[in-house]
Write a protein that holds these residues in place. Structure first.
Motif, PDB file in Angstrom:
ATOM      1  N   GLN A 656       0.811  -1.215   0.000  1.00 21.98           N
ATOM      2  CA  GLN A 656       0.000   0.000   0.000  1.00 21.98           C
ATOM      3  C   GLN A 656       0.843   1.263   0.000  1.00 21.98           C
ATOM      4  OE1 GLN A 656      -0.145  -2.516   2.268  1.00 21.98           O
ATOM      5  NE2 GLN A 656      -0.792  -1.774   4.301  1.00 21.98           N
ATOM      6  N   ALA A 657       2.061   1.193   0.573  1.00 23.65           N
ATOM      7  CA  ALA A 657       2.932   2.372   0.608  1.00 23.65           C
ATOM      8  C   ALA A 657       3.368   2.772  -0.793  1.00 23.65           C
ATOM      9  CB  ALA A 657       4.147   2.102   1.478  1.00 23.65           C
ATOM     10  N   VAL A 658       3.589   1.775  -1.646  1.00 25.87           N
ATOM     11  CA  VAL A 658       4.045   2.053  -3.010  1.00 25.87           C
ATOM     12  C   VAL A 658       2.873   2.317  -3.948  1.00 25.87           C
ATOM     13  CG1 VAL A 658       5.305   1.107  -4.977  1.00 25.87           C
ATOM     14  CG2 VAL A 658       6.131   0.695  -2.644  1.00 25.87           C
ATOM     15  N   GLN A 659       1.807   1.524  -3.825  1.00 23.53           N
ATOM     16  CA  GLN A 659       0.673   1.652  -4.738  1.00 23.53           C
ATOM     17  C   GLN A 659      -0.085   2.959  -4.555  1.00 23.53           C
ATOM     18  OE1 GLN A 659      -1.783  -1.848  -4.394  1.00 23.53           O
ATOM     19  NE2 GLN A 659      -0.452  -3.062  -5.725  1.00 23.53           N
ATOM     20  N   ASN A 660      -0.067   3.511  -3.342  1.00 24.90           N
ATOM     21  CA  ASN A 660      -0.791   4.750  -3.081  1.00 24.90           C
ATOM     22  C   ASN A 660      -0.070   5.985  -3.588  1.00 24.90           C
ATOM     23  OD1 ASN A 660      -2.831   3.329  -1.867  1.00 24.90           O
ATOM     24  ND2 ASN A 660      -2.166   3.741   0.237  1.00 24.90           N
ATOM     25  N   ALA A 661       1.145   5.806  -4.114  1.00 27.07           N
ATOM     26  CA  ALA A 661       1.887   6.946  -4.649  1.00 27.07           C
ATOM     27  C   ALA A 661       1.161   7.501  -5.873  1.00 27.07           C
ATOM     28  CB  ALA A 661       3.302   6.521  -5.017  1.00 27.07           C
ATOM     29  N   GLU A 662       1.165   8.848  -6.000  1.00 20.56           N
ATOM     30  CA  GLU A 662       0.356   9.484  -7.038  1.00 20.56           C
ATOM     31  C   GLU A 662       0.996   9.493  -8.412  1.00 20.56           C
ATOM     32  OE1 GLU A 662       2.599  12.949  -5.047  1.00 20.56           O
ATOM     33  OE2 GLU A 662       1.746  11.011  -4.510  1.00 20.56           O
ATOM     34  N   ASP A 663       2.331   9.298  -8.497  1.00 19.40           N
ATOM     35  CA  ASP A 663       2.994   9.299  -9.799  1.00 19.40           C
ATOM     36  C   ASP A 663       4.295   8.512  -9.689  1.00 19.40           C
ATOM     37  OD1 ASP A 663       4.972  11.078  -8.684  1.00 19.40           O
ATOM     38  OD2 ASP A 663       3.565  12.731  -9.026  1.00 19.40           O
ATOM     39  N   ALA A 664       5.018   8.415 -10.803  1.00 18.89           N
ATOM     40  CA  ALA A 664       6.229   7.593 -10.834  1.00 18.89           C
ATOM     41  C   ALA A 664       7.297   8.113  -9.881  1.00 18.89           C
ATOM     42  CB  ALA A 664       6.778   7.542 -12.259  1.00 18.89           C
ATOM     43  N   VAL A 665       7.405   9.438  -9.754  1.00 16.15           N
ATOM     44  CA  VAL A 665       8.408  10.018  -8.855  1.00 16.15           C
ATOM     45  C   VAL A 665       8.077   9.672  -7.405  1.00 16.15           C
ATOM     46  CG1 VAL A 665       9.384  12.166  -7.964  1.00 16.15           C
ATOM     47  CG2 VAL A 665       9.034  11.881 -10.423  1.00 16.15           C
ATOM     48  N   ALA A 666       6.807   9.845  -7.032  1.00 13.50           N
ATOM     49  CA  ALA A 666       6.384   9.528  -5.666  1.00 13.50           C
ATOM     50  C   ALA A 666       6.552   8.040  -5.384  1.00 13.50           C
ATOM     51  CB  ALA A 666       4.940   9.948  -5.453  1.00 13.50           C
ATOM     52  N   GLN A 667       6.279   7.209  -6.400  1.00 16.56           N
ATOM     53  CA  GLN A 667       6.438   5.764  -6.214  1.00 16.56           C
ATOM     54  C   GLN A 667       7.899   5.411  -5.963  1.00 16.56           C
ATOM     55  OE1 GLN A 667       4.815   3.348  -9.346  1.00 16.56           O
ATOM     56  NE2 GLN A 667       5.635   1.449  -8.518  1.00 16.56           N
ATOM     57  N   ARG A 668       8.792   6.031  -6.722  1.00 12.20           N
ATOM     58  CA  ARG A 668      10.220   5.763  -6.514  1.00 12.20           C
ATOM     59  C   ARG A 668      10.662   6.258  -5.133  1.00 12.20           C
ATOM     60  NH1 ARG A 668      14.788   4.288  -9.135  1.00 12.20           N
ATOM     61  NH2 ARG A 668      16.735   5.330  -8.564  1.00 12.20           N
ATOM     62  N   ASN A 669      10.158   7.407  -4.719  1.00 13.74           N
ATOM     63  CA  ASN A 669      10.501   7.916  -3.384  1.00 13.74           C
ATOM     64  C   ASN A 669       9.998   6.974  -2.293  1.00 13.74           C
ATOM     65  OD1 ASN A 669      11.751  10.179  -4.440  1.00 13.74           O
ATOM     66  ND2 ASN A 669       9.942  11.483  -4.249  1.00 13.74           N
ATOM     67  N   SER A 670       8.784   6.422  -2.501  1.00 12.37           N
ATOM     68  CA  SER A 670       8.243   5.476  -1.530  1.00 12.37           C
ATOM     69  C   SER A 670       9.096   4.209  -1.479  1.00 12.37           C
ATOM     70  CB  SER A 670       6.797   5.113  -1.881  1.00 12.37           C
ATOM     71  OG  SER A 670       5.954   6.232  -1.734  1.00 12.37           O
ATOM     72  N   GLU A 671       9.512   3.740  -2.640  1.00 17.14           N
ATOM     73  CA  GLU A 671      10.374   2.555  -2.687  1.00 17.14           C
ATOM     74  C   GLU A 671      11.707   2.825  -1.983  1.00 17.14           C
ATOM     75  OE1 GLU A 671      10.726   1.638  -6.796  1.00 17.14           O
ATOM     76  OE2 GLU A 671       8.840   0.494  -6.879  1.00 17.14           O
ATOM     77  N   THR A 672      12.252   4.036  -2.182  1.00 13.94           N
ATOM     78  CA  THR A 672      13.504   4.390  -1.512  1.00 13.94           C
ATOM     79  C   THR A 672      13.320   4.376  -0.005  1.00 13.94           C
ATOM     80  OG1 THR A 672      14.219   5.758  -3.386  1.00 13.94           O
ATOM     81  CG2 THR A 672      15.292   6.157  -1.266  1.00 13.94           C
ATOM     82  N   GLY A 673      12.194   4.906   0.466  1.00 14.72           N
ATOM     83  CA  GLY A 673      11.905   4.875   1.899  1.00 14.72           C
ATOM     84  C   GLY A 673      11.820   3.454   2.436  1.00 14.72           C
TER      85      GLY A 673
END
Length: 706
Positions: A656-673
């Protein structure tokens, strides 16, 4: 007379049978009080190659090895062991002063004897890693003269890693940096040594003991109480032995803030604690002077308070307030008669849901976008009106917005703020802002003489603005330590943009004292391909980041089912305990509370007692049980053995932390976290790290060779 104790002695003492340790302590106390007493019989070790080595009888079984150079008042406790083992240790050891650095060094005779001088070779194939470094430079980097031939025979990274067992620590660090690509000048700068001749009296042991490199392995004992405390916890060597760079940072007096970076296990929190003690006892020691030691999470603050008790005087400790920043803000506002209701996030936040009704559907922006825009742009920059928003920087935001789009979405944020105001509610970042405003508007002035900040990478910009207001600008005002590789919360800020100028006062720690080389290598591999900041708008990297210990490679074990994973976990834990590991040195780490609880329950059903590490209380080390905790909760802690469990796809990274990201940049930031969380969990381990899962393993593990 000068009485000193070596880190080797403390390690050897920790291995003495428990029923014998009391007698060793009693001997050491007599020795400290009067090393020349008639009851202490020195027996010169005739077979020892070095001068000044004596055996001292503790009881029928144990002997201590003492270094007492001729015609001196220096007595150094070097080793303690069974009679024969103690003698063998002394026979293969020489204590000498390095003629180039002035440091007192313990040199293994066998290595020096086996290393015949290296003959020059014309064929460069198989040439030593350090063939191009002159002898005089090797000496100045801390290599003992007798070990230079052995160093010149090192031809591979594996051989270099093996040399850690016989080289002085400063020598190994310098060679490691050279092998990592640092130039000779860079290494001299990094280790704080200059490429120039220095005058060294190789017979002056007392002066040698005061050398910075000596102080990382020898501790001069001045008080009986001090010695007793050291012996009660001989493996807590951070209390006694600091790296020269750590020691300099602790006592560095400068006209402004200091920022210290460093990877996991480099001793940042240790340095911060010693810095707080130094400020409270030696710099700001007036009756009304106070030091704030703050960090992001509550459980870390509790642990730091307990550890400060071990190194501070009663008077010094009384001048240090240890509290996480959120708690400090709440307490301060309460004293000012200010008590709003607090909203911590969007869950259950009716005001936020009502505001989202105004979101323009034609833009097709997700609810997650609005929340992150609010947190990362509006709140982060304290934007109060549309004009400010139109001119606001949105660096790092993946979804681009035109000026017209900004105008259309602004009513969402405006409505949210208005509804909160009507309901008398605030987000916590607003409380930080309000606390700073009250300090300034009511003329309350700075609240502390100095502030020490741990885990700074998790602080928001508003937090740094508040911290800047808490201490008067001037000498030794702020001491900030952090590591963006361990950023496990969403905040990101630049010190310079928050009124904190660290120009010329930024330093970095690179030696990992906790984690083995093998565990560190896996943890660093998890972060490969990601970029990290230096907390001040620049980039940070892990060049030269190294571990000084070696061990077994981390175990990555995949099971078919949860039951099989628990059974494997149980068997591994039981084997560790059978091999002598206390239960409280083992920690089982999971991504979420729910997952952690399921493993704790399963282990208990299998007869394994557990102890949960909680958010708001210090871990009670005396309590039995294998430790269980979430990845967030183990931040700042360490254990001999760590098990990262349920390392499954969908769990790490949390779906849910990755899927809830609003765009590719946010998704990558979530993955980094999420990668940072795994990095944090792995680097809690001192001796062994095990990753287990069932079904499909996490892609993070697969990508680093699992």
């Amino acid at each position: 007379m000068t009485i000193a104790i070596s880190n080797d002695f403390l390690l050897a003492f920790s291995n003495v049978q428990r029923n014998q340790q009391k007698q060793v302590r009693e001997f050491i106390e007599r020795f400290r009080a009067q090393p020349e007493a008639q009851g202490i019989h020195y027996e010169r070790i005739q077979s020892a190659k070095g001068k000044g080595l004596f055996s001292v009888r503790i009881n029928q079984a144990y002997r201590a090895i003492v270094y007492h150079p001729p015609d001196s008042g220096v007595y150094v406790l070097l080793w303690v062991d069974h009679h024969d083992e103690a003698y063998r240790w002394a026979e293969r050891t020489v204590v000498e002063i390095n003629p180039a650095t002035g440091a007192l060094q313990v040199v293994p005779v066998e290595v020096a004897a086996q290393a015949a001088p290296v003959q020059p070779v014309e064929d460069k194939a198989g040439i030593g890693l350090f063939e191009d470094i002159k002898d005089k430079h090797l000496l100045r980097l801390g290599i003992p003269d007798s070990l230079i031939p052995a160093v010149r025979r090192i031809q591979s990274d594996l051989e270099l890693e093996a040399s850690e067992e016989w080289l002085p620590q400063e020598a190994y660090e310098a060679l490691f940096m050279l092998a990592s690509g640092f130039t000779l000048d860079e290494v001299f700068d990094e280790v704080g040594k200059r490429d120039e001749e220095v005058s060294v009296d190789t017979a002056d042991v007392e002066t040698a003991l005061a050398n910075d490199d000596s102080r990382r392995r020898f501790y001069v004992v001045e008080e009986a109480k001090e010695l007793v405390e050291i012996l009660q916890a001989p493996l807590e060597q951070w209390r006694v032995f600091l790296h020269p760079l750590q020691r300099k940072l602790v006592s560095w007096q400068v006209n402004g803030p200091i920022r210290v970076l460093g990877g996991a296990g480099t001793g940042k929190t240790v340095v911060a604690m010693h810095r707080a003690r130094f400020l409270a006892e030696e710099v700001f020691s007036g009756k009304t002077d106070r030091i704030l030691f703050t960090t992001f999470t509550r459980n870390l603050a509790v642990d730091i308070q307990e550890n400060l008790r071990k190194i501070c005087s009663v008077e010094g400790l009384a001048r240090i307030d240890v509290v996480n920043l959120d708690a400090w803000v709440s307490n301060f506002l309460r004293t000012q008669g200010y008590r709003p209701q607090v909203i911590f996030d969007e869950e259950g936040n009716s005001a936020w849901q009502e505001a989202l009704v105004l979101a323009p559907p034609e833009l097709g922006l997700s609810d997650a976008f609005y929340r992150s825009e609010w947190e990362q742009v509006i709140q982060a920059q304290n934007i109060a009106g549309l004009d400010q928003y139109l001119g606001a920087a949105r660096i790092g935001r993946g979804t681009k917005l035109t000026r017209d789009a900004k105008k259309k979405i602004w009513p969402v944020f405006q409505e949210y703020r208005a509804t909160l105001n009507e309901q008398g509610m605030k987000e916590f970042i607003d409380l930080m802002r309000d606390a700073r405003s009250l300090i300034e508007s009511r003329g309350l002035g700075p609240q502390y003489r100095a502030v020490v900040v741990d885990e700074a990478q998790d602080m928001s910009a508003e937090a740094f603005w508040l911290l800047r207001a808490l201490a008067p600008e001037g000498p030794n005002d702020l001491f900030i330590v952090g590591d963006s590789h361990q950023r496990i919360y969403r905040h990101r800020a630049s010190l310079g943009q928050c009124g904190i100028n660290i120009k010329g006062r930024g330093r970095k720690l690179k030696i990992n004292y906790r984690t083995t080389h093998e565990i560190r290598r896996l943890a660093v591999g998890v972060l490969e391909g990601r970029s990290f900041d230096d907390l001040d708008g620049g980039e940070d990297n892990q060049r030269g980041y190294m571990s000084l210990t070696h061990g077994q490679p981390p175990d990555i074990h995949s099971c078919k089912t949860f039951a099989q994973e628990v059974a494997y976990l149980k068997s591994r834990i039981e084997q560790l305990v059978q091999d002598g590991a206390p239960e409280n040195t083992i920690c089982v780490v999971a991504r979420t509370n729910k997952i952690m609880e399921s493993y704790a329950e399963a282990l208990r059903k299998h007869g394994v007692s557990t102890y949960e590490i909680k958010r708001d209380k210090a871990e009670q080390r005396s309590q039995p049980g294998v430790r269980v905790a979430t990845m967030h909760r183990v931040k700042g802690l360490e254990f001999d053995h760590v098990f990262v469990v349920s390392a499954n796809a969908g769990i790490i990274p949390l779906e849910q932390a990755v899927q809830n990201a609003e765009d590719a940049v946010a998704q990558r930031n979530s993955e980094t976290g999420e990668k940072c969380l795994l990095y944090v969990a792995l680097t809690r381990a001192k001796q062994s790290a095990t990753i287990t899962g069932y079904g499909t393993l996490s892609p993070f593990i697969q990508n680093v060779g699992g």
